[in-house]
Motif scaffolding. Structure first.
Motif, mmCIF file in Angstrom:
data_model
loop_
_atom_site.group_PDB
_atom_site.id
_atom_site.type_symbol
_atom_site.label_atom_id
_atom_site.label_comp_id
_atom_site.label_asym_id
_atom_site.label_seq_id
_atom_site.Cartn_x
_atom_site.Cartn_y
_atom_site.Cartn_z
ATOM 1 N N LYS A 138 0.831 -1.207 0.000
ATOM 2 C CA LYS A 138 0.000 0.000 0.000
ATOM 3 C C LYS A 138 0.867 1.260 0.000
ATOM 4 N N VAL A 141 2.084 1.796 -3.598
ATOM 5 C CA VAL A 141 1.064 2.406 -4.451
ATOM 6 C C VAL A 141 1.019 3.915 -4.241
ATOM 7 N N GLN A 156 -1.534 0.314 -9.395
ATOM 8 C CA GLN A 156 -1.727 -1.088 -9.032
ATOM 9 C C GLN A 156 -1.310 -2.008 -10.180
#
Length: 200
Positions: A138, A141, A156
């Motif tokens: 995360k 990203v 992604q």
């Protein structure tokens, strides 16, 4: 001299960690700089890329439009394979030459080259050890979106195009995590460099 590769996923902070290692006195090579030099105007790979991909992937100053080409190869596996077949052999030769020069011209016992797609291109076995720079997906990203000005979906997608970071960690000799503060990352790098410089 030990040949060490530094790798990790997109957005994990590889270049940042490489700079920290360099400040500790260990010779380092930035693979992105090598890849830019390989496709610079006048280089054989530059001409081959134009023949293969056409003028749409070149800027008015004749430089490769890296953003456009990156988008193409992330969307098209055939194009990615073509690009890699053109540039990877040249990059590998330049990296090998750099390690040889380090061995001849420095008293260091180790040198480190950043190889972003080390595992994806099955190159880990040609190095003595591997450092993996990692962080939570995360976090990757968020960094990709900020750095490359991409949508969350595109970020992604680019992350999914690479080997999962967990698999790289499992194969690593050392791991540097960059989820924490800059100070925490620096402390990990300092410990790593001390271990590298004192190892026999």
């Amino acid at each position: 001299m030990k040949r060490i590769a530094l790798t990790g996923g997109i957005g994990t902070g590889k270049t940042h960690v490489l700079r920290m290692i360099r400040r500790n006195g260990i010779p380092t090579l930035d693979a992105d700089q090598v890849s830019r030099a390989v496709v610079d105007v006048g280089q054989p790979a530059h001409h081959t890329l134009r023949q293969c991909f056409g003028d749409d992937y070149f800027l008015p100053n004749q430089q490769v439009n890296r953003a456009a080409l990156a988008k193409l190869v992330f969307d098209n596996q055939t194009a990615r394979a073509q690009l890699e077949s053109i540039v990877h052999p040249v990059i590998r030769r330049l990296i090998d030459d750099w390690f040889a020069r380090c061995a001849d011209t420095t008293s260091n016992t180790v040198a480190i080259a950043e190889i972003p797609l080390l595992y994806e291109t099955n190159r880990a076995e040609v190095f003595d050890n591997v450092i993996v720079v990692s962080c939570a997906p995360k976090v990757q990203v968020v960094r990709i979106i900020k750095r490359d000005k991409l949508s969350a979906v595109d970020a992604q997608y680019r992350l999914a195009a690479q080997l999962p970071i967990a698999r790289k960690i499992a194969a690593a000799s050392w791991v540097v995590r960059t989820d924490g503060t800059n100070t925490e990352t620096a402390q990990q790098v300092d410990r790593l460099c001390l271990a590298l410089q004192t190892a026999q």
